[in-house]
Design an enzyme around this catalytic site. Structure first.
Site, short mmCIF file in Angstrom:
data_model
loop_
_atom_site.label_atom_id
_atom_site.label_comp_id
_atom_site.label_asym_id
_atom_site.label_seq_id
_atom_site.Cartn_x
_atom_site.Cartn_y
_atom_site.Cartn_z
N LYS A 53 43.98 -37.98 20.56
CA LYS A 53 43.54 -37.59 19.24
C LYS A 53 44.68 -37.71 18.24
CE LYS A 53 41.38 -33.67 21.41
NZ LYS A 53 41.37 -32.20 21.48
N GLU A 109 49.17 -46.49 17.63
CA GLU A 109 49.61 -45.34 18.45
C GLU A 109 50.35 -44.34 17.56
OE1 GLU A 109 49.53 -43.31 20.83
OE2 GLU A 109 50.35 -44.29 22.63
N ASP A 110 50.35 -43.08 17.96
CA ASP A 110 51.08 -42.07 17.20
C ASP A 110 52.57 -42.08 17.55
OD1 ASP A 110 50.63 -41.06 19.73
OD2 ASP A 110 49.51 -39.30 19.05
N ASP A 113 57.06 -42.96 23.57
CA ASP A 113 58.21 -42.25 24.15
C ASP A 113 58.74 -43.06 25.33
OD1 ASP A 113 60.05 -40.32 24.74
OD2 ASP A 113 58.63 -38.81 25.41
N LYS A 141 60.30 -43.25 19.82
CA LYS A 141 61.42 -42.50 20.39
C LYS A 141 62.10 -43.40 21.40
CE LYS A 141 59.54 -37.81 20.56
NZ LYS A 141 59.08 -36.81 21.54
N VAL A 163 57.97 -33.32 18.63
CA VAL A 163 57.58 -33.09 17.23
C VAL A 163 56.09 -32.76 17.13
CG1 VAL A 163 59.37 -34.65 16.37
CG2 VAL A 163 57.06 -35.51 16.71
N ASP A 169 50.21 -32.57 18.21
CA ASP A 169 49.99 -31.16 18.57
C ASP A 169 51.03 -30.64 19.56
OD1 ASP A 169 49.08 -32.73 20.85
OD2 ASP A 169 48.23 -30.85 21.60
N ARG A 175 48.20 -29.77 14.48
CA ARG A 175 47.80 -31.12 14.08
C ARG A 175 47.57 -31.23 12.58
NH1 ARG A 175 46.47 -34.14 18.73
NH2 ARG A 175 45.49 -32.95 20.40
P1 5GP Z 1 54.82 -42.12 26.63
O1 5GP Z 1 53.82 -42.58 27.64
O2 5GP Z 1 55.31 -43.23 25.74
O3 5GP Z 1 55.96 -41.38 27.28
O4 5GP Z 1 54.12 -41.01 25.75
C1 5GP Z 1 53.31 -41.30 24.68
C2 5GP Z 1 52.40 -40.14 24.38
O5 5GP Z 1 53.07 -38.88 24.59
C3 5GP Z 1 52.03 -40.14 22.90
O6 5GP Z 1 50.85 -40.88 22.69
C4 5GP Z 1 51.84 -38.68 22.60
O7 5GP Z 1 50.52 -38.31 22.93
C5 5GP Z 1 52.77 -37.99 23.54
N1 5GP Z 1 54.05 -37.62 22.88
C6 5GP Z 1 55.28 -38.17 23.06
N2 5GP Z 1 56.21 -37.56 22.31
C7 5GP Z 1 55.54 -36.59 21.61
C8 5GP Z 1 55.97 -35.61 20.67
O8 5GP Z 1 57.14 -35.48 20.28
N3 5GP Z 1 55.00 -34.79 20.17
C9 5GP Z 1 53.70 -34.87 20.54
N4 5GP Z 1 52.84 -34.02 20.01
N5 5GP Z 1 53.26 -35.79 21.45
C10 5GP Z 1 54.18 -36.64 21.98
#
Ligand code: 5GP
Length: 198
Positions: A53, A109-110, A113, A141, A163, A169, A175
């Site tokens: 979301k 994508e938001d 990471d 990130k 964050v 969230d 949110r």
């Molecule tokens: P990844 O698979 O790249 O490690 O993680 C991506 C997902 O982790 C993002 O789509 C998001 O949902 C969540 N995420 C990563 N960092 C953050 C953060 O700092 N805050 C929030 N709320 N979600 C994050």
């Protein structure tokens, strides 16, 4: 429109320890991305695919900043954080409604990471043979990247910290804040305490 302040959001916004990007900075950057993507996709009727979301507000603002015909669809995934044992385990819980074969797809994508969620989603989308597939993320990130993430459009870099705000969230809270910031230490402690007391 006047910018909203932390104070207007009452007690829960006091959980924000530091604002990293203001509403104005975010809106400005999203408009720039909208202009850039519109120019790149002129005449291509792109399909923007968002992952629920967290991307909700970013995608809504990005779409309104775009000036070309386009379509939009959503997927939802469930992923486990790298802190858990099931590192990189991502599962699709809502699939696409619109067929993407032969389409120019922009995956929106938001936050990226580790890159594991993105990697899983891109592999899943590629199976349907889109004409092209690019990635647009509001936040990146790079510090904890475990796998290459081919990002074409990026809003901002973030430090390696959790964050919230502008769709993002912590346990489904925060949110609706229009800015993005770091949670104060007491907010993590309070949430853990609430969880223990049921
Ligand atoms: P990844 O698979 O790249 O490690 O993680 C991506 C997902 O982790 C993002 O789509 C998001 O949902 C969540 N995420 C990563 N960092 C953050 C953060 O700092 N805050 C929030 N709320 N979600 C994050």
């Amino acid at each position: 429109m006047a910018q909203r302040t932390v104070q207007e959001y009452g007690a829960f916004a006091r959980d924000i320890g530091q604002i990293l990007y203001t509403e104005e900075q975010i809106q400005q950057r999203v408009r720039e991305l909208g202009v850039q993507i519109s120019a790149d996709y002129e005449g291509k009727n792109p399909l923007l695919v968002g992952v629920l979301k967290g991307v909700l507000f970013f995608l809504a603002d990005l779409l309104r900043a775009m000036t070309i015909p386009l379509e939009v669809d959503f997927i939802a995934v469930s992923s486990f954080s790298p802190q858990t044992r099931q590192q990189g385990y991502v599962r699709m819980i809502k699939d696409l409604d619109i067929p993407i074969g032969g389409r120019h797809v922009i995956f929106v994508e938001d936050v990226i990471d580790t890159g594991l969620t993105l990697n899983y989603i891109l592999r899943t989308l590629r199976v349907h043979k889109p004409a092209s597939l690019e990635v647009c993320t509001l936040f990146d990130k790079p510090a904890k990247r475990l796998i290459d993430a081919p990002v074409k459009y990026k809003g901002f870099d973030l430090p390696d910290q959790y964050v919230v705000g502008y769709g993002l969230d912590y346990r489904e809270k925060y949110r609706n804040l229009p800015f993005v910031g770091l949670l104060a230490a007491h907010a993590f402690k309070d949430a853990a305490q609430e969880e223990r007391s049921g």
